[in-house]
Design a protein around this motif. Structure first.
Motif, PDB file in Angstrom:
ATOM      1  N   SER A 119      36.665  35.876  36.695  1.00 33.72           N
ATOM      2  CA  SER A 119      35.374  36.304  37.227  1.00 33.72           C
ATOM      3  C   SER A 119      34.258  35.434  36.681  1.00 33.72           C
ATOM      4  O   SER A 119      34.341  34.904  35.581  1.00 33.72           O
ATOM      5  CB  SER A 119      35.103  37.769  36.881  1.00 33.72           C
ATOM      6  OG  SER A 119      34.887  37.917  35.497  1.00 33.72           O
ATOM      7  N   THR A 123      31.282  38.498  40.607  1.00 32.11           N
ATOM      8  CA  THR A 123      32.304  38.142  41.589  1.00 32.11           C
ATOM      9  C   THR A 123      33.592  37.790  40.873  1.00 32.11           C
ATOM     10  O   THR A 123      33.585  37.112  39.849  1.00 32.11           O
ATOM     11  CB  THR A 123      31.826  36.949  42.442  1.00 32.11           C
ATOM     12  OG1 THR A 123      30.531  37.241  42.936  1.00 32.11           O
ATOM     13  CG2 THR A 123      32.762  36.706  43.598  1.00 32.11           C
ATOM     14  N   ALA A 124      34.722  38.251  41.443  1.00 32.59           N
ATOM     15  CA  ALA A 124      36.012  38.045  40.785  1.00 32.59           C
ATOM     16  C   ALA A 124      37.085  37.675  41.804  1.00 32.59           C
ATOM     17  O   ALA A 124      36.899  37.821  43.010  1.00 32.59           O
ATOM     18  CB  ALA A 124      36.427  39.316  40.044  1.00 32.59           C
TER      19      ALA A 124
END
Length: 132
Positions: A119, A123-124
């Motif tokens: 990540s 966001t990952a």
């Protein structure tokens, strides 16, 4: 020769040996130092998991799997993480604030599948079981 002189000679000899060895390595493999700086993991790259704010690069060498998370935008520190889990084992994770990269994380996978996560910011990416 006094004991102080022997110590100075020993230190000088050690310094000359280090300089000689570094010179020989630089001449023998001029590209190897640059190649080592490019990848944080040993082995060959087997996957790149891309997402909007970065990517996770996955490497394999023998029975070991290594992963590093890279940010697309290296400006400013942001929360980043990378995790590798061999099936049947626990995940090994690094999570910290960084600008460019976090990791490497290396695990012994043997012949087992691995699950890689990374990540950058909020966001990952998650690989699911791969390299089976």
């Amino acid at each position: 020769m006094g004991s102080g002189t022997r110590g100075v000679i020993r230190r000088l000899a050690a310094g000359v040996a280090v300089l000689t060895a570094s010179g020989v390595l630089a001449l023998a493999a001029p590209g190897s130092a640059q190649a080592a700086a490019v990848h944080a993991c040993a082995g060959r790259k087997v996957r790149t998991l891309s997402f909007t704010t970065g990517s996770v690069q996955v490497f394999k060498q023998g029975r070991y799997v290594c992963a590093v998370t890279y940010a697309k935008n290296p400006r400013g520190t942001k929360p980043m993480s990378v995790s590798v889990q061999a099936r049947g084992g626990r995940p090994w994770r690094i999570q910290k604030r960084a600008t460019r990269q976090v990791g490497p994380v290396t695990v012994y996978a043997g012949h087992r599948c691995v699950w890689v996560k990374g990540s950058v910011g909020r966001t990952a990416v998650s690989s699911g079981w791969i390299l089976c």
